[in-house]
Design a protein around this motif. Sequence first.
Motif, PDB file in Angstrom:
ATOM      1  N   GLU A 161       0.839  -1.209   0.000  1.00  0.00           N
ATOM      2  CA  GLU A 161       0.000   0.000   0.000  1.00  0.00           C
ATOM      3  C   GLU A 161       0.871   1.254   0.000  1.00  0.00           C
ATOM      4  O   GLU A 161       0.574   2.243  -0.687  1.00  0.00           O
ATOM      5  N   LEU A 162       1.942   1.211   0.779  1.00  0.00           N
ATOM      6  CA  LEU A 162       2.832   2.361   0.864  1.00  0.00           C
ATOM      7  C   LEU A 162       3.488   2.644  -0.485  1.00  0.00           C
ATOM      8  O   LEU A 162       3.576   3.805  -0.921  1.00  0.00           O
ATOM      9  N   GLY A 163       3.938   1.567  -1.163  1.00  0.00           N
ATOM     10  CA  GLY A 163       4.543   1.742  -2.486  1.00  0.00           C
ATOM     11  C   GLY A 163       3.561   2.309  -3.489  1.00  0.00           C
ATOM     12  O   GLY A 163       3.907   3.198  -4.300  1.00  0.00           O
ATOM     13  N   LEU A 164       2.304   1.814  -3.442  1.00  0.00           N
ATOM     14  CA  LEU A 164       1.285   2.319  -4.367  1.00  0.00           C
ATOM     15  C   LEU A 164       0.980   3.780  -4.082  1.00  0.00           C
ATOM     16  O   LEU A 164       0.832   4.593  -5.014  1.00  0.00           O
ATOM     17  N   LEU A 165       0.896   4.147  -2.807  1.00  0.00           N
ATOM     18  CA  LEU A 165       0.608   5.532  -2.457  1.00  0.00           C
ATOM     19  C   LEU A 165       1.717   6.464  -2.938  1.00  0.00           C
ATOM     20  O   LEU A 165       1.452   7.536  -3.494  1.00  0.00           O
ATOM     21  N   ARG A 166       2.979   6.050  -2.750  1.00  0.00           N
ATOM     22  CA  ARG A 166       4.095   6.890  -3.219  1.00  0.00           C
ATOM     23  C   ARG A 166       4.071   7.057  -4.725  1.00  0.00           C
ATOM     24  O   ARG A 166       4.335   8.140  -5.256  1.00  0.00           O
ATOM     25  N   LYS A 167       3.731   5.969  -5.431  1.00  0.00           N
ATOM     26  CA  LYS A 167       3.656   6.045  -6.888  1.00  0.00           C
ATOM     27  C   LYS A 167       2.551   7.003  -7.327  1.00  0.00           C
ATOM     28  O   LYS A 167       2.742   7.836  -8.233  1.00  0.00           O
ATOM     29  N   ARG A 226       1.287   9.480  -5.599  1.00  0.00           N
ATOM     30  CA  ARG A 226       1.663  10.852  -5.256  1.00  0.00           C
ATOM     31  C   ARG A 226       2.671  11.406  -6.258  1.00  0.00           C
ATOM     32  O   ARG A 226       2.628  12.587  -6.625  1.00  0.00           O
ATOM     33  N   GLN A 227       3.602  10.542  -6.720  1.00  0.00           N
ATOM     34  CA  GLN A 227       4.562  10.980  -7.722  1.00  0.00           C
ATOM     35  C   GLN A 227       3.867  11.337  -9.036  1.00  0.00           C
ATOM     36  O   GLN A 227       4.164  12.367  -9.650  1.00  0.00           O
ATOM     37  N   GLU A 228       2.923  10.474  -9.460  1.00  0.00           N
ATOM     38  CA  GLU A 228       2.178  10.758 -10.678  1.00  0.00           C
ATOM     39  C   GLU A 228       1.357  12.031 -10.542  1.00  0.00           C
ATOM     40  O   GLU A 228       1.236  12.812 -11.494  1.00  0.00           O
ATOM     41  N   PHE A 229       0.796  12.243  -9.352  1.00  0.00           N
ATOM     42  CA  PHE A 229       0.020  13.456  -9.110  1.00  0.00           C
ATOM     43  C   PHE A 229       0.908  14.697  -9.218  1.00  0.00           C
ATOM     44  O   PHE A 229       0.542  15.699  -9.844  1.00  0.00           O
ATOM     45  N   ALA A 230       2.101  14.609  -8.603  1.00  0.00           N
ATOM     46  CA  ALA A 230       3.021  15.748  -8.655  1.00  0.00           C
ATOM     47  C   ALA A 230       3.484  16.010 -10.082  1.00  0.00           C
ATOM     48  O   ALA A 230       3.581  17.175 -10.520  1.00  0.00           O
ATOM     49  N   GLU A 231       3.792  14.954 -10.826  1.00  0.00           N
ATOM     50  CA  GLU A 231       4.226  15.122 -12.206  1.00  0.00           C
ATOM     51  C   GLU A 231       3.131  15.723 -13.079  1.00  0.00           C
ATOM     52  O   GLU A 231       3.392  16.578 -13.941  1.00  0.00           O
ATOM     53  N   ALA A 232       1.882  15.285 -12.837  1.00  0.00           N
ATOM     54  CA  ALA A 232       0.763  15.851 -13.601  1.00  0.00           C
ATOM     55  C   ALA A 232       0.589  17.325 -13.287  1.00  0.00           C
ATOM     56  O   ALA A 232       0.365  18.147 -14.199  1.00  0.00           O
TER      57      ALA A 232
END
Length: 367
Positions: free
Chosen positions: A342-348, A350-356
């Motif tokens: 779950e932690l790995g998915l959340l970080r991914k 959040r990264q996609e959100f920041a990149e968008a």
Amino acid sequence: MYVAVKGGERAIENAHRLLAHERRGDRAVPEVTLAQISEQLALGVDRVMTEGSLYDRELAALAIKQARGDMIEAIFLVRAFRATLPRFGATDPVNTGEMQVRRRISSTFKDVPGGQILGPTFDYTHRLLDPQLAEGFVPEQPATAEASQAATPRVTDILGRDGLIETSPQADSDAPVGDLTREPLSFPADRDLRLQNLARGDEGFLLALGYSTQRGYGRNHPFAGEIRFGEVEVEFFAEDVGFAVPLGSVELTECQMVNQFKGSTTEAPCFTRGYGLAFGQSERKTMSMALVDRALRARELGEEAGAPAQDEEFVMSHSDNVQSTGFVEHLKLPHYVDFQSELGLLRKLRQEFAEANQAVELQEAAE
């Protein structure tokens, strides 16, 4: 000083030793005996026997002692022990009409045949702490009188003679009686399984559901037709001799609720009923059970069912405190792999959100 011990089996072994130490408490204080628990914490013993589905005061007292007073843990222990016992057969249905009554009250009739018997009850106590009990108080002997030989017919039977209450719902005599201790719960459930489920169900859960029916979450306007507590003889049909033989007696509490009436174009209006039965003196449990039993009969009686207490699957799937405890307390066990996933998915994400967001900002800046 006690410190945390790291390691698998060794940590568990040390945790068990620490638990045993904590259970014993101060060694200068006399250890509580099973007889003391059975005699002086009798209502707790009654609850453990009822929800543990095993009538044995000594074993229930042992479970309470082993569980440090945690009732649900004690119920779990009793059920686990019960699962190891052989079964020789089923007893005949007990006749509560022949109960040796110690307490019997009705809120529907003041003068019932056989009389009202208050018996041992908290109902008229002041709910003030009694400091005498902390000093080894010895109470005076209770008042005694000759036992009455008068019959104590059930209040619902009295109403039934005049046709004022529905007949007690009868099961198909040829159909086998369900057994929740051996078979998994399935739906739809007949009333035999529903009553078993409610008898084994958590008292607090049933109390809350019963309370909800009084606050408008389910059409339910009840009167306590009768609550009786006493000893009932248990009999077992012995095929070798061809008749039923007594095995002994058990203490039971029975509650019959008289509920709002029903009627139709073909049937005259009459009262309906809810039922509760439990080991020992378990009035709150049996009253709650009777309220919920009546609520679960909504569809059977042609009533609109929309409240939680009327939802058979919801009530029966969540009433068992051992199952509920297991499901909730499993959250204490290691879930490291699941959480890391779950932690790995959340970080991914959040990264996609920041990149968008960054891409949007760059696009806006370019415009």
